[in-house]
Design an enzyme around this catalytic site. Structure first.
Site, PDB file in Angstrom:
ATOM      1  N   GLY A  79       2.732  -1.149   4.237  1.00  0.00           N
ATOM      2  CA  GLY A  79       2.859   0.266   3.885  1.00  0.00           C
ATOM      3  C   GLY A  79       4.312   0.633   3.663  1.00  0.00           C
ATOM      4  O   GLY A  79       4.869   0.423   2.583  1.00  0.00           O
ATOM      5  N   GLY A  80       4.949   1.146   4.699  1.00  0.00           N
ATOM      6  CA  GLY A  80       6.325   1.651   4.605  1.00  0.00           C
ATOM      7  C   GLY A  80       7.284   0.714   3.881  1.00  0.00           C
ATOM      8  O   GLY A  80       8.034   1.143   2.990  1.00  0.00           O
ATOM      9  N   GLU A 113      -6.603   5.023   7.625  1.00  0.00           N
ATOM     10  CA  GLU A 113      -6.324   6.438   7.346  1.00  0.00           C
ATOM     11  C   GLU A 113      -7.521   7.106   6.654  1.00  0.00           C
ATOM     12  O   GLU A 113      -7.773   8.294   6.857  1.00  0.00           O
ATOM     13  CB  GLU A 113      -5.046   6.553   6.494  1.00  0.00           C
ATOM     14  N   GLU A 160      -5.780  -4.772  10.448  1.00  0.00           N
ATOM     15  CA  GLU A 160      -4.744  -3.783  10.716  1.00  0.00           C
ATOM     16  C   GLU A 160      -5.039  -3.050  12.019  1.00  0.00           C
ATOM     17  O   GLU A 160      -5.835  -2.104  12.040  1.00  0.00           O
ATOM     18  CB  GLU A 160      -4.676  -2.768   9.570  1.00  0.00           C
ATOM     19  N   SER A 190       3.130  -2.173  10.295  1.00  0.00           N
ATOM     20  CA  SER A 190       4.581  -2.281  10.498  1.00  0.00           C
ATOM     21  C   SER A 190       5.122  -3.681  10.225  1.00  0.00           C
ATOM     22  O   SER A 190       6.052  -4.134  10.885  1.00  0.00           O
ATOM     23  CB  SER A 190       4.964  -1.802  11.904  1.00  0.00           C
ATOM     24  N   GLY A 211       2.281   2.272  10.687  1.00  0.00           N
ATOM     25  CA  GLY A 211       3.255   3.343  10.516  1.00  0.00           C
ATOM     26  C   GLY A 211       3.920   3.786  11.801  1.00  0.00           C
ATOM     27  O   GLY A 211       4.552   4.836  11.850  1.00  0.00           O
ATOM     28  N   HIS A 224      -9.356   1.595   4.616  1.00  0.00           N
ATOM     29  CA  HIS A 224      -8.101   1.746   5.350  1.00  0.00           C
ATOM     30  C   HIS A 224      -8.298   2.703   6.529  1.00  0.00           C
ATOM     31  O   HIS A 224      -9.060   3.676   6.427  1.00  0.00           O
ATOM     32  CB  HIS A 224      -7.003   2.268   4.418  1.00  0.00           C
ATOM     33  N   ASN A 258       0.876  -1.169   0.000  1.00  0.00           N
ATOM     34  CA  ASN A 258       0.000   0.000   0.000  1.00  0.00           C
ATOM     35  C   ASN A 258       0.912   1.218   0.000  1.00  0.00           C
ATOM     36  O   ASN A 258       1.500   1.552   1.016  1.00  0.00           O
ATOM     37  CB  ASN A 258      -0.885  -0.038   1.264  1.00  0.00           C
ATOM     38  N   TRP A 259       1.019   1.838  -1.171  1.00  0.00           N
ATOM     39  CA  TRP A 259       1.968   2.954  -1.289  1.00  0.00           C
ATOM     40  C   TRP A 259       1.470   4.219  -0.605  1.00  0.00           C
ATOM     41  O   TRP A 259       2.209   5.153  -0.410  1.00  0.00           O
ATOM     42  CB  TRP A 259       2.234   3.246  -2.771  1.00  0.00           C
ATOM     43  N   LYS A 260       0.187   4.287  -0.298  1.00  0.00           N
ATOM     44  CA  LYS A 260      -0.411   5.494   0.298  1.00  0.00           C
ATOM     45  C   LYS A 260      -0.141   6.695  -0.618  1.00  0.00           C
ATOM     46  O   LYS A 260      -0.140   6.532  -1.828  1.00  0.00           O
ATOM     47  CB  LYS A 260       0.110   5.701   1.721  1.00  0.00           C
TER      48      LYS A 260
HETATM   49  P1  PGA Z   1       2.711   0.207   7.604  1.00  0.00           P
HETATM   50  O1  PGA Z   1       1.291   0.432   6.923  1.00  0.00           O
HETATM   51  O2  PGA Z   1       3.234  -1.102   7.051  1.00  0.00           O
HETATM   52  O3  PGA Z   1       3.551   1.375   7.171  1.00  0.00           O
HETATM   53  O4  PGA Z   1       2.492   0.160   9.076  1.00  0.00           O
HETATM   54  C1  PGA Z   1       0.421  -0.628   6.739  1.00  0.00           C
HETATM   55  C2  PGA Z   1      -0.852  -0.114   6.139  1.00  0.00           C
HETATM   56  O5  PGA Z   1      -1.259   0.997   6.489  1.00  0.00           O
HETATM   57  O6  PGA Z   1      -1.489  -0.785   5.301  1.00  0.00           O
END
Ligand code: PGA
Length: 254
Positions: free
Chosen positions: A237-238, A100, A170, A216, A176, A98, A12-14
């Site tokens: 994500g990251g 966010e 999640e 994470s 994050g 998600h 997930n590149w966000k």
């Molecule tokens: P993260 O993000 O791996 O940076 O914690 C995961 C996500 O939000 O899907």
């Protein structure tokens, strides 16, 4: 048991990556994950990066998805993208719900459900995200929260449509933050979601659905998390922004 379902590793590149960066990353990852067929490999990208990422992914085992979709077919929804627009661009996968989106953009279980139904009706595969916030975990109501989200987000989704749903568990406190759920916590809560699916759709559907862990997940902790019986992949994500890290997570899933 685990062999009744597919492992899915999704990035997930966000709000990261220009088209040129997207192309470069997919081009770098492709040879590292070539032939790794024990899992499906997806990058969910910002809309503007989709064509560049698809171009770079052509002929590889990497699929490109989107990060959201609107529930209406068309109309006066400035800034939104419909499922039909995505499928017309060859996009099969989409992240919905998600944390966010829920936290910063007013997304609720009701709108998550509407978006999910629209995407499924268009024939898309949905990565449906849910999970508890820190206060909920500390109050001991995680199980109730994820069960409720599972029920509300899948309201009126048919058993046939459920075959195109992947759930991403999640925990919001782990996204994050560098904090990861322990493999035991991830396994237990993914198990609660699976049990909820069993109640709603039956045992067979529950054994067949892919439930990812996200929050994470990285090259170091992936193997331990993915070894758990209820954890069928990761939403990353990251670590999905770095070719070597993402490829190491794919390796951990082999
Ligand atoms: P993260 O993000 O791996 O940076 O914690 C995961 C996500 O939000 O899907």
């Amino acid at each position: 048991m685990k062999d009744t379902r597919r492992t899915v590793i999704a990035g997930n590149w966000k709000m990261n990556m220009t088209p040129a960066e997207a192309k470069a990353l997919v081009t770098e990852v492709a040879p590292l994950v070539a032939g790794k067929d024990k899992c499906d490999i997806i990058f969910c990208a910002p809309y503007v990066d989709i064509f560049a990422a698809q171009e770079a992914a052509k002929g590889t085992n990497i699929k490109i998805g989107a990060e959201n979709v609107h529930f209406a077919a068309k109309g006066a929804y400035t800034g939104e993208i419909s499922a039909e627009m995505l499928t017309a661009c060859g996009v099969e996968y989409v992240i919905i719900g998600h944390s966010e989106r829920r936290q910063y953009f007013g997304e609720t279980d009701e709108t998550v459900n509407l978006r999910t139904k629209a995407a499924l009706a268009a024939g898309m595969k949905v990565i449906l995200c849910l999970g508890e916030v820190k206060e909920e975990r500390l109050s001991g109501i995680t199980d109730e929260v994820v069960a409720m989200q599972t029920k509300l987000d899948l309201k009126d989704v048919t058993a046939e449509e459920l075959k195109n749903v992947i759930i991403a568990y999640e925990p919001v406190w782990a996204i994050g933050t560098g904090l990861t759920a322990t493999p035991e916590q991830a396994d237990e809560t993914c198990g609660v979601i699976r049990a909820t699916i069993a109640k709603l759709y039956g045992e067979e559907a529950a054994e067949a659905i892919t439930i990812q862990y996200g929050g994470s997940m990285n090259a170091k902790n992936a193997a331990e998390l993915l070894a758990k019986v209820n954890v069928d992949g990761g939403l990353i994500g990251g670590a999905s922004l770095k070719a070597a890290d993402f490829a190491a997570i794919v390796d951990a899933a082999q």
